[in-house]
Write a protein that holds these residues in place. Structure first.
Motif, mmCIF file in Angstrom:
data_model
loop_
_atom_site.group_PDB
_atom_site.id
_atom_site.type_symbol
_atom_site.label_atom_id
_atom_site.label_comp_id
_atom_site.label_asym_id
_atom_site.label_seq_id
_atom_site.Cartn_x
_atom_site.Cartn_y
_atom_site.Cartn_z
ATOM 1 N N THR A 331 14.583 7.728 10.887
ATOM 2 C CA THR A 331 13.603 7.832 9.798
ATOM 3 C C THR A 331 14.124 7.161 8.530
ATOM 4 O O THR A 331 13.403 6.404 7.865
ATOM 5 C CB THR A 331 13.288 9.306 9.520
ATOM 6 O OG1 THR A 331 12.772 9.922 10.698
ATOM 7 C CG2 THR A 331 12.269 9.448 8.398
ATOM 8 N N LEU A 332 15.378 7.423 8.188
ATOM 9 C CA LEU A 332 15.968 6.811 6.998
ATOM 10 C C LEU A 332 16.065 5.289 7.141
ATOM 11 O O LEU A 332 15.809 4.550 6.177
ATOM 12 C CB LEU A 332 17.352 7.409 6.723
ATOM 13 C CG LEU A 332 17.359 8.871 6.252
ATOM 14 C CD1 LEU A 332 18.786 9.398 6.198
ATOM 15 C CD2 LEU A 332 16.697 8.987 4.880
ATOM 16 N N ASP A 333 16.413 4.822 8.320
ATOM 17 C CA ASP A 333 16.510 3.373 8.542
ATOM 18 C C ASP A 333 15.165 2.692 8.318
ATOM 19 O O ASP A 333 15.095 1.607 7.717
ATOM 20 C CB ASP A 333 17.006 3.080 9.962
ATOM 21 C CG ASP A 333 18.475 3.431 10.146
ATOM 22 O OD1 ASP A 333 19.184 3.530 9.117
ATOM 23 O OD2 ASP A 333 18.907 3.624 11.298
ATOM 24 N N ILE A 334 14.093 3.322 8.804
ATOM 25 C CA ILE A 334 12.760 2.733 8.608
ATOM 26 C C ILE A 334 12.362 2.781 7.142
ATOM 27 O O ILE A 334 11.881 1.794 6.570
ATOM 28 C CB ILE A 334 11.720 3.482 9.466
ATOM 29 C CG1 ILE A 334 12.006 3.265 10.959
ATOM 30 C CG2 ILE A 334 10.304 3.038 9.131
ATOM 31 C CD1 ILE A 334 11.146 4.098 11.886
ATOM 32 N N ALA A 335 12.587 3.944 6.512
ATOM 33 C CA ALA A 335 12.162 4.115 5.125
ATOM 34 C C ALA A 335 12.900 3.179 4.175
ATOM 35 O O ALA A 335 12.304 2.633 3.230
ATOM 36 C CB ALA A 335 12.359 5.574 4.701
ATOM 37 N N LEU A 336 14.183 2.965 4.391
ATOM 38 C CA LEU A 336 14.961 2.131 3.470
ATOM 39 C C LEU A 336 14.545 0.667 3.511
ATOM 40 O O LEU A 336 14.803 -0.084 2.570
ATOM 41 C CB LEU A 336 16.453 2.258 3.793
ATOM 42 C CG LEU A 336 17.068 3.642 3.536
ATOM 43 C CD1 LEU A 336 18.537 3.652 3.902
ATOM 44 C CD2 LEU A 336 16.883 4.066 2.093
#
Length: 409
Positions: A331-336
């Motif tokens: 999730t963090l990888d996509i959001a960043l």
């Protein structure tokens, strides 16, 4: 070449049963001994023993044991070395016909299912009237297997000669069928064998698709994905079918609807609806594997429709509520990758709130998650400085252009 077989049973090769012993047991009056002998015969066949001498005995003495007989007939060699049907195979046709007219619905159903695996025309042809009669049987179990049998026969090399008007017949069955499983089998046959009839039926029952069962709705989505390229003018009709299905109770259908929307159109509205659907599934589903699959789909959308996904960044970050670290990391990888000057402050605020939650120490791996969040915040701030530098460069270039234009004027 080894023969393929879909039936696998463990058998200890160290204690093989002799064919004569099996024959004696089959000719006796003890039903339990007959059942054990049939099991041994099936196991020996699966292990490469042909046992041709048992065929007549089994046909004469084991007809009441229908399930074991069908297993035996399924794996026995039905043709000779030249590919011709063995003469003795004709003996089983009468037994199969009796099964198709049996008062017990289960025997009818399993016999019809067995016929789906028979490819010898000489065995199938005498049974066709009995198979077609079961399409109108009162029991849905019989009807759904009868449709499967018709479908399997029609797909044989010369099946269209055995059942000339099978698609039209199944279309008529589909229009009157009430059982969802039987309806799904009928629609699936039209989808594979007469696609135009399937499309016509779908477009004439658009208002009822929402009420159909999950399995039938899945076949409908498969059909739409297959035919929309050759029916581009009717793409709008297909989208109108998909949109209501986004509100069905089945998460599987909703997931497939979102994927179908993405494959049908690259316009902003369908893509936005698909992305929103994925984000809802991300929160509503408890299965971690499902969440990871949905995140993969969102990752692909990010690569092809970044502008739309940027507006969904806060919905994506809701997946951080999952305790699974793989989901949180993805999730963090996509959001960043979706950070912009407009949403950067909101993203940082959300990440800080998550950091505060980790200080409670409720979960074992809160420390690892906290470190993950801190690294994400550093990346966001780093990208923020880069964005500001780019904005400053753009502003400086614009100012230089304006000044040079003034000099020329």
């Amino acid at each position: 070449m080894e023969k393929s077989c879909s039936l696998l049973i463990h058998f200890d090769k160290g204690t093989p049963a002799l064919a004569n012993e099996i024959k004696v047991a089959l000719e006796g009056n003890d039903d339990t001994a007959k059942i054990d002998a049939m099991k041994k015969a099936v196991m020996l066949l699966l292990n490469g023993e042909p046992l041709p001498q048992l065929f007549i005995t089994i046909v004469r003495y084991v007809l009441p044991s229908e399930k074991l007989l069908l297993l035996y007939l399924k794996i026995i060699a039905k043709t000779d070395s030249k590919g011709k049907v063995l003469p003795e195979m004709i003996l089983i046709c009468q037994n199969l016909r009796n099964n198709l007219q049996h008062p017990n619905e289960y025997i009818r159903g399993v016999t019809l299912r067995f016929l789906c695996r028979i490819s010898e025309t000489e065995i199938i042809e005498p049974l066709i009237p009995s198979i077609l009669a079961n399409l109108e049987h009162r029991n849905p179990f019989v009807r759904r297997n009868a449709i499967l049998a018709v479908n399997a026969i029609y797909k044989l090399p010369h099946g269209d000669h055995l059942l000339v008007d099978a698609p039209e017949m199944i279309e008529k069955v589909l229009s009157t069928e009430a059982d969802q499983s039987a309806k799904r089998n009928a629609f699936l046959m039209l989808y594979t064998c007469a696609q135009d009839l399937a499309v016509h039926y779908l477009l004439t029952h658009v208002d009822k698709v929402f009420e159909w069962g999950e399995s039938l709705q899945m076949v409908v989505l498969d059909l739409i994905r297959k035919v929309y390229r050759s029916h581009t003018r009717e793409k709008g009709k297909y989208i109108k079918i998909i949109i209501p299905l986004l509100n069905v109770p089945s998460a599987t259908v909703i997931f497939e609807c979102a994927g179908t929307l993405v494959s049908l159109s690259s316009a902003p509205t369908p893509i936005r609806v698909a992305a929103s659907t994925y984000c809802q599934l991300l929160v509503s589903q408890s299965d971690n594997n499902v969440k990871l699959i949905v995140l993969d789909r969102l990752d692909k959308l990010k690569a092809s429709h970044n502008e739309i996904m940027v507006n969904m960044i806060m919905d994506v970050l809701r997946a951080l509520s999952s305790p699974n670290h793989d989901i949180r990391r993805k999730t963090l990888d996509i959001a960043l990758d979706l950070i912009t000057p407009q949403n950067i402050n909101e993203v940082i605020l959300t990440l800080k709130k998550e950091v505060v939650k980790t200080q409670s120490g409720e979960f074992e791996k809160d420390g690892e998650y906290r470190q993950m969040l801190i690294q994400a915040i550093h990346r966001v701030r780093s990208s923020s400085r880069k964005l500001r530098a780019r904005l400053y460069i753009c502003w400086w270039i614009s100012w230089a252009i304006v000044m040079s234009l003034r000099r020329w004027m």
